[in-house]
Design an enzyme around this catalytic site. Structure first.
Site, PDB file in Angstrom:
ATOM      1  N   SER A 139       0.833  -1.208   0.000  1.00  0.00           N
ATOM      2  CA  SER A 139       0.000   0.000   0.000  1.00  0.00           C
ATOM      3  C   SER A 139       0.862   1.251   0.000  1.00  0.00           C
ATOM      4  O   SER A 139       1.978   1.252   0.550  1.00  0.00           O
ATOM      5  CB  SER A 139      -0.872  -0.020   1.255  1.00  0.00           C
ATOM      6  OG  SER A 139      -1.394   1.256   1.497  1.00  0.00           O
ATOM      7  N   TYR A 164      -2.252  -0.397  10.124  1.00  0.00           N
ATOM      8  CA  TYR A 164      -2.464  -0.944   8.772  1.00  0.00           C
ATOM      9  C   TYR A 164      -1.173  -0.821   7.954  1.00  0.00           C
ATOM     10  O   TYR A 164      -0.691  -1.792   7.368  1.00  0.00           O
ATOM     11  CB  TYR A 164      -3.616  -0.195   8.081  1.00  0.00           C
ATOM     12  CG  TYR A 164      -3.732  -0.481   6.606  1.00  0.00           C
ATOM     13  CD1 TYR A 164      -4.119  -1.744   6.153  1.00  0.00           C
ATOM     14  CD2 TYR A 164      -3.447   0.496   5.656  1.00  0.00           C
ATOM     15  CE1 TYR A 164      -4.211  -2.021   4.785  1.00  0.00           C
ATOM     16  CE2 TYR A 164      -3.550   0.233   4.297  1.00  0.00           C
ATOM     17  CZ  TYR A 164      -3.927  -1.024   3.873  1.00  0.00           C
ATOM     18  OH  TYR A 164      -4.022  -1.296   2.526  1.00  0.00           O
TER      19      TYR A 164
HETATM   20  N1  LIG Z   1      -8.478  -0.174  -2.464  1.00  0.00           N
HETATM   21  C1  LIG Z   1      -7.417   0.576  -2.202  1.00  0.00           C
HETATM   22  O1  LIG Z   1      -7.438   1.800  -2.347  1.00  0.00           O
HETATM   23  C2  LIG Z   1      -6.124  -0.061  -1.752  1.00  0.00           C
HETATM   24  C3  LIG Z   1      -4.997   0.772  -1.626  1.00  0.00           C
HETATM   25  C4  LIG Z   1      -3.792   0.197  -1.193  1.00  0.00           C
HETATM   26  C5  LIG Z   1      -3.719  -1.154  -0.924  1.00  0.00           C
HETATM   27  N2  LIG Z   1      -4.840  -1.933  -1.049  1.00  0.00           N
HETATM   28  C6  LIG Z   1      -4.710  -3.352  -0.741  1.00  0.00           C
HETATM   29  O2  LIG Z   1      -5.198  -4.095  -1.840  1.00  0.00           O
HETATM   30  C7  LIG Z   1      -5.786  -5.310  -1.383  1.00  0.00           C
HETATM   31  C8  LIG Z   1      -7.205  -5.425  -1.873  1.00  0.00           C
HETATM   32  O3  LIG Z   1      -7.932  -4.304  -1.387  1.00  0.00           O
HETATM   33  P1  LIG Z   1      -9.464  -4.057  -1.731  1.00  0.00           P
HETATM   34  O4  LIG Z   1      -9.632  -2.591  -1.868  1.00  0.00           O
HETATM   35  O5  LIG Z   1      -9.885  -4.961  -2.821  1.00  0.00           O
HETATM   36  O6  LIG Z   1     -10.122  -4.471  -0.340  1.00  0.00           O
HETATM   37  P2  LIG Z   1     -11.397  -5.396  -0.053  1.00  0.00           P
HETATM   38  O7  LIG Z   1     -11.635  -5.292   1.413  1.00  0.00           O
HETATM   39  O8  LIG Z   1     -12.505  -5.045  -0.963  1.00  0.00           O
HETATM   40  O9  LIG Z   1     -10.863  -6.832  -0.428  1.00  0.00           O
HETATM   41  C9  LIG Z   1     -10.203  -7.686   0.478  1.00  0.00           C
HETATM   42  C10 LIG Z   1     -10.961  -9.005   0.499  1.00  0.00           C
HETATM   43  O10 LIG Z   1     -10.245  -9.880   1.353  1.00  0.00           O
HETATM   44  C11 LIG Z   1     -11.164 -10.589   2.143  1.00  0.00           C
HETATM   45  N3  LIG Z   1     -10.497 -10.959   3.393  1.00  0.00           N
HETATM   46  C12 LIG Z   1     -10.157 -10.145   4.405  1.00  0.00           C
HETATM   47  N4  LIG Z   1      -9.581 -10.842   5.395  1.00  0.00           N
HETATM   48  C13 LIG Z   1      -9.520 -12.132   4.962  1.00  0.00           C
HETATM   49  C14 LIG Z   1      -9.013 -13.332   5.531  1.00  0.00           C
HETATM   50  N5  LIG Z   1      -8.450 -13.330   6.747  1.00  0.00           N
HETATM   51  N6  LIG Z   1      -9.101 -14.468   4.817  1.00  0.00           N
HETATM   52  C15 LIG Z   1      -9.678 -14.482   3.595  1.00  0.00           C
HETATM   53  N7  LIG Z   1     -10.199 -13.362   3.007  1.00  0.00           N
HETATM   54  C16 LIG Z   1     -10.105 -12.206   3.693  1.00  0.00           C
HETATM   55  C17 LIG Z   1     -12.323  -9.641   2.388  1.00  0.00           C
HETATM   56  O11 LIG Z   1     -13.539 -10.312   2.666  1.00  0.00           O
HETATM   57  C18 LIG Z   1     -12.369  -8.859   1.076  1.00  0.00           C
HETATM   58  O12 LIG Z   1     -13.323  -9.409   0.185  1.00  0.00           O
HETATM   59  C19 LIG Z   1      -5.663  -5.282   0.139  1.00  0.00           C
HETATM   60  O13 LIG Z   1      -4.477  -5.930   0.491  1.00  0.00           O
HETATM   61  C20 LIG Z   1      -5.524  -3.802   0.448  1.00  0.00           C
HETATM   62  O14 LIG Z   1      -4.853  -3.604   1.660  1.00  0.00           O
HETATM   63  C21 LIG Z   1      -6.034  -1.410  -1.467  1.00  0.00           C
END
Ligand SMILES: NC(=O)c1ccc[n+]([C@@H]2O[C@H](COP(=O)([O-])OP(=O)(O)OC[C@H]3O[C@@H](n4cnc5c(N)ncnc54)[C@H](O)[C@@H]3O)[C@@H](O)[C@H]2O)c1
Length: 340
Positions: A139, A164
């Site tokens: 991130s 985080y």
């Molecule tokens: N969306 C953003 O702006 C952003 C920015 C930087 C980093 N990220 C990273 O990208 C990745 C995806 O983010 P996103 O926006 O799609 O988030 P999201 O929350 O929509 O997707 C994460 C998914 O992982 C699942 N999950 C969470 N804990 C779990 C576990 N212990 N076991 C199995 N499944 C689990 C959740 O149910 C969810 O569907 C994450 O690692 C997030 O930290 C996202």
């Protein structure tokens, strides 16, 4: 740059967080583009935000016969062991995480469980069942309060300002050690504020939309003095797919995937409101300024994010460039269709 677009045909790919925002978009793109690919998606469908949105994303994927969904927690080692002994993965992409900077102030345990223990479990699985390439979401938050912009993967990231961010930095460090010790090939992807259709309701553009439509006020942190590099979901997916297709450059790799065009928060709100008006979600004469409450900085937040994408461009010939207006229009169109 020429790619062998067929590279991922016939591959078996593990995608964790497959019902999440980025995971579901990635799976859909791969399933559409590579009819011969086989994807195993893992998600625990937790209720951090509206579960029906996760189910909606997952149902779209289940229409593809070469998509298998397994519900479970990556912190549960037994669950992962069963999966890794049943399937032989060519690639693994870890997008499961407990996301959100603000939530980590109140609910730290789940960050340690999913982002640290879950991530460690995946490294252990891959150590014992090697894959060609392990990609994982990091991130932009690892840059903490860095003031040198744009943020480069060469910069120091020793001062994360939220738990985080600390877990994401720890993931990069653990990936480094496992790459070094066990001959793995890993790529960490530092995403910058991702937005788009079927996005995350906990993120500002989505929650602002919900609040404005209800006539509620939106809280603008740091009195609006924030800049964010908003990155459209298709650009994020394009970046991941290119890295999957071409493969890792070195054994251990880190890339920023961001728009490299930080937007002023106030201008962003205006652009969002204009888009919501264009899609008749808000009345034409709606004055967004009357619905803003300017407040101080939230603990754990950073004033600016700005991606240097030179390395991504050099190695994979790509940098995100979807204009904010276009991306928010696609979000508004989806929002109207989905919520009616
Ligand atoms: N969306 C953003 O702006 C952003 C920015 C930087 C980093 N990220 C990273 O990208 C990745 C995806 O983010 P996103 O926006 O799609 O988030 P999201 O929350 O929509 O997707 C994460 C998914 O992982 C699942 N999950 C969470 N804990 C779990 C576990 N212990 N076991 C199995 N499944 C689990 C959740 O149910 C969810 O569907 C994450 O690692 C997030 O930290 C996202």
């Amino acid at each position: 740059m020429v790619y062998d677009r067929g590279m991922l045909e016939e591959k078996t790919v593990l995608v964790t967080g497959s019902a999440g925002f980025i995971g579901s978009h990635l799976c859909e793109r791969l399933l559409k583009e590579y009819p011969g690919i086989r994807i195993v998606g893992i998600d625990d469908l937790n209720d951090y935000y509206d579960v029906s949105l996760k189910e909606y994303r997952n149902e779209k994927l289940l229409k593809y016969p070469n998509y298998t969904f397994l519900k479970g927690d990556i912190a549960d080692k037994k669950f992962l062991e069963e999966i890794f002994s049943e399937y032989r993965f060519d690639l693994a992409v870890n997008l499961a995480a407990q996301a959100g900077v603000r939530y980590s102030l109140e609910n730290p345990d789940v960050y340690v469980s999913t982002n640290l223990l879950g991530f460690f479990n995946l490294l252990e699985m891959i150590r014992n069942h090697p894959v060609e390439h392990f990609l994982y979401a990091s991130s932009s938050s690892v840059y903490g309060g860095n003031t040198k912009v744009p943020f480069s993967t060469e910069d120091k990231t020793d001062h994360p300002v939220s738990l985080y961010a600390a877990t994401k930095k720890a993931d990069e460090l653990m990936a480094y050690t496992y790459t070094h010790l066990f001959g793995m090939k890993t790529t960490g992807l530092r995403f910058f504020t991702v937005y788009g259709p079927a996005g995350r309701p906990d993120m500002a553009y989505f929650s602002f939309t919900q609040k404005l439509l209800k006539g509620d006020k939106i809280r603008i942190f740091n009195y609006g003095n924030c800049k964010r590099d908003f990155t459209y979901i298709d650009d994020i997916v394009e970046g991941i797919v290119r890295i999957m297709e071409k493969g890792p450059k070195e054994d251990y790799n880190l890339y920023n995937i961001g728009n490299s065009h930080p937007e002023d928060l106030m201008e962003f709100v205006d652009t969002l409101a204009d888009s919501l008006k264009r899609y008749e979600l808000l009345p034409k004469d709606f004055d967004v300024k009357e619905h803003m409450e300017l407040v101080g900085m939230q603990a754990g937040d950073v004033p600016v994010t700005y991606a240097d994408t030179f390395a991504l461009e050099k190695d994979y010939g790509f940098h995100p460039d979807t204009p904010l207006k276009d991306g928010l229009d696609r979000f508004s169109r989806w929002y109207k269709e989905y919520y009616g």
